[in-house]
Design a protein around this motif. Structure first.
Motif, PDB file in Angstrom:
ATOM      1  N   MET A 118       5.844  -2.738  17.078  1.00  0.00           N
ATOM      2  CA  MET A 118       5.595  -1.754  16.033  1.00  0.00           C
ATOM      3  C   MET A 118       4.137  -1.312  16.097  1.00  0.00           C
ATOM      4  O   MET A 118       3.230  -2.152  16.111  1.00  0.00           O
ATOM      5  CB  MET A 118       5.890  -2.366  14.653  1.00  0.00           C
ATOM      6  CG  MET A 118       5.527  -1.487  13.482  1.00  0.00           C
ATOM      7  SD  MET A 118       6.687  -0.138  13.229  1.00  0.00           S
ATOM      8  CE  MET A 118       8.147  -1.078  12.781  1.00  0.00           C
ATOM      9  N   LEU A 157       7.311  -7.243   8.167  1.00  0.00           N
ATOM     10  CA  LEU A 157       7.320  -7.026   9.609  1.00  0.00           C
ATOM     11  C   LEU A 157       6.968  -8.309  10.357  1.00  0.00           C
ATOM     12  O   LEU A 157       7.605  -8.654  11.364  1.00  0.00           O
ATOM     13  CB  LEU A 157       6.345  -5.906   9.975  1.00  0.00           C
ATOM     14  CG  LEU A 157       6.752  -4.500   9.532  1.00  0.00           C
ATOM     15  CD1 LEU A 157       5.600  -3.524   9.738  1.00  0.00           C
ATOM     16  CD2 LEU A 157       7.996  -4.022  10.284  1.00  0.00           C
ATOM     17  N   TYR A 182       8.145  -8.961  14.309  1.00  0.00           N
ATOM     18  CA  TYR A 182       7.526  -7.835  15.000  1.00  0.00           C
ATOM     19  C   TYR A 182       6.124  -8.200  15.488  1.00  0.00           C
ATOM     20  O   TYR A 182       5.347  -8.837  14.776  1.00  0.00           O
ATOM     21  CB  TYR A 182       7.408  -6.625  14.072  1.00  0.00           C
ATOM     22  CG  TYR A 182       8.663  -5.811  13.969  1.00  0.00           C
ATOM     23  CD1 TYR A 182       8.894  -4.741  14.814  1.00  0.00           C
ATOM     24  CD2 TYR A 182       9.637  -6.128  13.024  1.00  0.00           C
ATOM     25  CE1 TYR A 182      10.058  -3.992  14.725  1.00  0.00           C
ATOM     26  CE2 TYR A 182      10.799  -5.393  12.930  1.00  0.00           C
ATOM     27  CZ  TYR A 182      11.000  -4.322  13.782  1.00  0.00           C
ATOM     28  OH  TYR A 182      12.160  -3.591  13.697  1.00  0.00           O
ATOM     29  N   VAL A 238      17.925  -4.561  12.323  1.00  0.00           N
ATOM     30  CA  VAL A 238      17.027  -5.687  12.126  1.00  0.00           C
ATOM     31  C   VAL A 238      17.508  -6.514  10.946  1.00  0.00           C
ATOM     32  O   VAL A 238      17.852  -5.977   9.897  1.00  0.00           O
ATOM     33  CB  VAL A 238      15.583  -5.184  11.855  1.00  0.00           C
ATOM     34  CG1 VAL A 238      14.660  -6.356  11.564  1.00  0.00           C
ATOM     35  CG2 VAL A 238      15.086  -4.387  13.046  1.00  0.00           C
TER      36      VAL A 238
END
Length: 238
Positions: free
Chosen positions: A1, A103, A108, A223
């Motif tokens: 990301m 995240l 990520y 996800v």
């Protein structure tokens, strides 16, 4: 990301308005300041002037719009006053820390991708608690290339160790961030905080806040949802 910084994570417009208000006593001239900034920042990104020169030339040009011609010393004094006021106003948007926590907890790897001088942007990130949050920090002033050039996104993907087609970039500029990322082979998401309907059809997903990003990732990319504890590093970013 990959995430942009200014007006994506940090409310740069609000802090810039605070700096302008400190400079002239109000922010009614914001449209003139914004236009002058766009003109002079483009020269900096093109490599025509260095960052400090750009700051001073912008301030000089802004006051010239209202018929006030400043000496070099007065330009430097006013720009210093404005910059100090703006830096005191640096703040993250309220939705940033929860999104970053989610995240991280979802696994990520994160990169910041931003157009700015290195020292200035790292100081900004440190002041709002973003130091140490990212696995990679890609700053145009340090790598010699700026968004929307595909090369800066390629550098970010290499730093993350992830193929470009598996990387999502989120930013507040449709052209410089979202569509530029797509042209570089990434997935792009436009973060449009304006609250105004998009003026034209776009080929990229649009979210109104970072609180919408987890749902977008779950719905579009499958996800699994994570409900992370608040880490000390991210809590300090509030």
């Amino acid at each position: 990301m990959c995430l942009d910084i200014d007006d994506t994570l940090l409310d740069n417009a609000a802090s810039s308005r605070s700096g302008l208000a400190a400079l002239v006593g109000h922010d009614a001239a914001w449209p003139v300041w914004r236009r002058t900034t766009d003109e002079h920042y483009a020269r900096y990104l093109a490599g025509d002037v260095d960052f400090d020169t750009m700051l001073h030339e912008r301030t000089r040009a802004f006051f010239a719009e209202f018929g006030e011609l400043l000496t070099d010393a007065e330009v430097a004094r006013r720009e210093h006053h404005r910059m100090c006021a703006m830096q005191r106003a640096w703040r993250l948007f309220h939705d940033v820390a929860p999104c970053l926590e989610w995240l991280h907890a979802s696994g990520y790897r994160l990169a910041a991708v931003t157009n700015a001088p290195g020292g200035y942007q790292r100081k900004k990130m440190a002041s709002v608690g973003l130091s140490g949050v990212f696995d990679a920090v890609i700053i145009s002033g340090e790598v010699g290339v700026a968004k929307p050039d595909p090369a800066i996104f390629e550098i970010a993907c290499a730093e993350l160790g992830v193929p470009s087609h598996q990387v999502l970039h989120v930013g507040d500029r449709l052209d410089v961030d979202a569509t530029a990322a797509v042209r570089a082979g990434l997935r792009g998401v436009w973060l449009d905080r304006s609250g105004v309907p998009a003026p034209r059809q776009t080929d990229v997903p649009v979210i109104a806040g970072l609180d919408e990003l987890p749902e977008h990732l779950v719905c579009d990319y499958g996800v699994e949802h994570a409900d992370p504890p608040r880490s000390a590093a991210l809590a300090s970013a509030r």
